[in-house]
Design an enzyme around this catalytic site. Structure first.
Site: not given
Ligand code: DCC
Ligand code: FAD
Length: 650
Positions: A128, A135, A320, A377, A407
């Site tokens: 993604q 983000t 700690r 810590q 996430e």
């Molecule tokens: C075993 C493990 C071991 C651990 C092992 C794990 C290994 C590593 C795995 C890492 C994998 C990754 O990183 S995968 C990539 C992860 N990436 C992320 O998580 C991306 C983060 N960004 C986002 O989720 C989105 O961009 C948001 C939520 C920040 C903004 O989304 P948006 O579409 O712009 O929505 P926004 O305007 O803010 O909000 C509109 C409305 O949607 C709602 N809304 C937003 N998101 C959600 C949601 N998910 N579900 C329901 N509702 C939602 C809000 O509350 C809001 O409701 P209302 O207030 O209007 O009612």
């Molecule tokens: C170890 C690791 C594993 C990962 N695995 C996956 C994976 O498997 N799949 C996948 O798709 N992604 C994965 N990711 C990516 C991860 O999901 C993103 O790094 C994360 O979602 C943050 O996005 P970004 O790095 O682009 O930071 P940005 O979105 O560029 O954000 C940078 C900084 O800007 C600030 N910021 C950004 N937006 C806002 C806002 N709206 N309001 C206030 N402050 C804000 C925050 O301080 C943030 O830390 C992984 C990352 C790491 C480090």
């Protein structure tokens, strides 16, 4: 009653275990949910011990990334033969590929993909995040343009910043992945959707035409995961490779919207909900390592002439480390709640998604941050040896702290949690009642029952007095942020800009709200324990957790006089009293996390406590020590010193 005692153990650790006043088996079963899981854990560990091929050829700390990845893939391929759950090159396959199929695939797709995924006929990840966006999902650039003539999607990375970047196991391991791309059909852009995309040949594993894929290089930690990059150039996939449980696209390209706009985000909510337990385990590992080590490490005399004491005797060392044990328990109970809520959502209750998103966003942020802080810590409390990779603590920290970013970056997640709080504050200000019960947020509709906190001087403090105090702070911070938002808007500032200008206040409110939630889950969670000696230990851990948190937010409590200085003094005494009561059982309490030496991967935290001799063995096994004199010594330092000696004779 400590079943961890074995002959040959460090006597300093054995003497600790002999002081145990409760059943470690009962506490271990409670932490891992039941005795059957403990039995299974022991079977797997025993199996590991008996199968040397599953062992690392040398401590992995001495391997470069190439050999660490090769070793991890070797073990994973063996693990498939032995046990269901596999290790790191499959991390994302299990934590995101399979949940996405369960969450977003329609029945026909599930029937086709799920068995193959579960049987490891392919390896997947969740792609993604892009180089330019992580983000802000709305601005992801990768496109999936529908071609009704061929009923295919054409996937493209239109710019360099559109390159998928970070997905775990993308670089070298995965061959069938989930790509999140903008769905474009009949000229309309429907935003990010998930697609099932082959990127490597299933037999040769070579990258497919139009696919540029690779590893993004060394990171802060997690060296055995090949986080990768991916560029797509006109890669065609069948229409049916779009996940179609929620949103759908008909053969003619007409789009059918999902029941809930955010169902596509379900996998992220899943990982946030389940990673809480992973964080609890990581904090449990770190506290096991540091408390066992502190029970065998003697340093300094308290009373001259009476001999050196174990560093665990120092109140500062207990302060700690023991709160980290308490937090590991608190996070386990909080995670049980979010996993239950997720199961409800997966069972078809879509209405629970907003509440689940609200609680899991804040919880993920607070828990990952406090876990990382707690591990650091624990590492610092182990002195120099904590800084050695032999302790296992540097890698543990580097792995855990990634959870603050992946996430959903923590700050962003706290602001998501704040969205929910602000909506409730708006309802309360308009005298609207909650549309449906939500045990996590209902307290916000109530005014602070007492104007004064009930924390008083007692040997058996009542958890509700602290939880009410946390509710008071969270309410005050929520309404203060809400009122500031309203004032800014009344001054003509847009809602969006007002939101940005209140960001720090909103983050504080979300943190206070999450603290309240965790405290409540911990307090409720221990009520199930019927064994009295174990219940006493859990009550001491709860007391430590609650009053340690009071000290962490004392300024917020004193701010409006809800709490007075004397009550902060009582709280400190409750912390010190809990430390005193927990000290005799400290080693047995961390034994009850039931982490084996493979999971701990730590010379300092070994079950037998025989640290020093194994530390020396570990150091001797370093490849550097294969040479008495390094082959390059005389070329550099040797020559330099020789030249200096010659020079000084002139
Ligand atoms: C075993 C493990 C071991 C651990 C092992 C794990 C290994 C590593 C795995 C890492 C994998 C990754 O990183 S995968 C990539 C992860 N990436 C992320 O998580 C991306 C983060 N960004 C986002 O989720 C989105 O961009 C948001 C939520 C920040 C903004 O989304 P948006 O579409 O712009 O929505 P926004 O305007 O803010 O909000 C509109 C409305 O949607 C709602 N809304 C937003 N998101 C959600 C949601 N998910 N579900 C329901 N509702 C939602 C809000 O509350 C809001 O409701 P209302 O207030 O209007 O009612
Ligand atoms: C170890 C690791 C594993 C990962 N695995 C996956 C994976 O498997 N799949 C996948 O798709 N992604 C994965 N990711 C990516 C991860 O999901 C993103 O790094 C994360 O979602 C943050 O996005 P970004 O790095 O682009 O930071 P940005 O979105 O560029 O954000 C940078 C900084 O800007 C600030 N910021 C950004 N937006 C806002 C806002 N709206 N309001 C206030 N402050 C804000 C925050 O301080 C943030 O830390 C992984 C990352 C790491 C480090």
């Amino acid at each position: 009653m400590n079943s961890y005692i074995k002959p040959g153990d460090n006597p300093l650790l054995t003497e600790e275990r002999k002081k145990c006043q409760f059943s470690t088996d009962i506490l271990a079963a409670f932490y891992h949910e039941n005795a059957q899981k403990i039995k299974r854990r022991h079977e797997i560990y025993q199996y590991y011990l008996e199968n040397k091929e599953l062992h690392d050829p040398e401590p992995t700390e001495f391997m470069d990334r190439y050999h660490r990845l090769e070793n991890a893939e070797r073990k994973v391929s063996l693990l498939k033969k032995h046990v269901k759950k596999a290790g790191s090159p499959l991390g994302l396959h299990y934590t995101m590929m399979i949940p996405t199929i369960l969450n977003n695939a329609d029945d026909e797709q599930k029937a086709e993909w799920l068995p193959k995924a579960q049987n490891l006929e392919f390896i997947g990840t969740y792609a993604q995040t892009e180089l330019g966006h992580g983000t802000n999902l709305r601005f992801l650039e990768t496109t999936a343009t529908y071609d009704p003539k061929t009923q295919e999607f054409i996937l493209n990375s239109p710019t360099t910043s559109a390159a998928k970047w970070w997905p775990g196991n993308l670089g070298k391991s995965s061959n069938r992945i989930i790509v999140v791309a903008r769905l474009i059909s009949n000229g309309k852009d429907y935003g990010p959707h998930s697609f099932f995309v082959p990127i490597r040949d299933p037999i040769t594993h070579k990258s497919l035409p139009g696919v540029t894929v690779g590893d993004i290089g060394p990171k802060f930690g997690i060296p055995t995961v090949d986080n990768g990059f991916l560029l797509l150039n006109n890669v065609r996939i069948p229409r049916r490779n779009m996940f179609m449980k929620n949103a759908k696209l008909n053969p003619d390209g007409t789009y059918i919207s999902p029941k809930h706009a955010k169902l596509a985000y379900g996998t992220m909510v899943y990982v946030r909900a389940v990673m809480i337990r992973t964080m609890s385990h990581m904090l449990g590992l770190a506290s096991t390592i540091s408390i066992r080590y502190s029970a065998i490490r003697k340093q300094g005399e308290i009373e001259a002439g009476k001999g050196e004491v174990k560093v665990l005797e120092y109140q500062t060392q207990q302060y700690r480390l023991l709160p980290q044990v308490a937090r590991a328990w608190a996070f386990e109970f909080a995670g049980r709640y979010t996993r239950k809520l997720y199961a409800q959502f997966l069972g078809g209750d879509v209405d629970v998604l907003p509440a689940l998103h609200g609680v899991s966003s804040g919880l993920k942020a607070v828990v990952t941050h406090q876990t990382a802080q707690g591990i650091e810590q624990c590492r610092m409390a182990c002195g120099g040896h904590g800084y050695s990779e032999a302790s296992g603590l540097p890698q543990l920290f580097a792995t855990a702290v990634a959870g603050c970013t992946y996430e959903g970056e923590n700050m962003v997640m706290l602001l998501q949690s704040a969205r929910q709080l602000v909506k409730i504050a708006s309802d309360v200000r308009k005298n609207q009642k909650p549309t449906k019960q939500n045990p996590v947020t209902d307290y916000l509709y109530k005014t602070s029952a007492a104007t004064k906190c009930k924390i008083d001087q007692t040997t058996d403090p009542d958890p509700s007095s602290v939880i009410e105090a946390f509710e008071h702070v969270a309410r005050r911070l929520t309404f203060a942020a809400f009122d500031k938002l309203e004032q800014l808007k009344q001054r003509g500032i847009s809602a969006e800009n007002a939101w940005v200008q209140c960001g720090v206040d909103l983050r504080r409110a979300a943190t206070a709200h999450t603290r309240t939630f965790i405290a409540r889950q911990f307090s409720n969670g221990i009520l199930e324990m019927r064994d009295l000696p174990v219940q006493a230990v859990l009550k001491d851990l709860l007391q430590l957790y609650l009053f340690y948190e009071v000290l962490e937010c004392d300024g917020d409590l004193l701010y409006d006089g809800y709490v007075i200085g004397q009550q902060i003094e009582y709280s400190k005494n409750n912390v010190y009293e809990a430390l005193r009561r927990l000290r005799p059982n400290a080693v047995s309490i961390v034994d009850s996390f039931d982490f084996n030496d493979r999971e701990l991967n730590s010379v300092l935290g070994r079950r037998d406590g025989n640290v020093y001799e194994n530390m020396l063995e570990w150091a001797k096994s370093s490849p550097l020590n294969k040479h008495d004199v390094m082959p390059f010594h005389h070329k550099y330092l040797g020559k330099m010193m020789e030249d200096a000696r010659q020079q000084s004779k002139l």
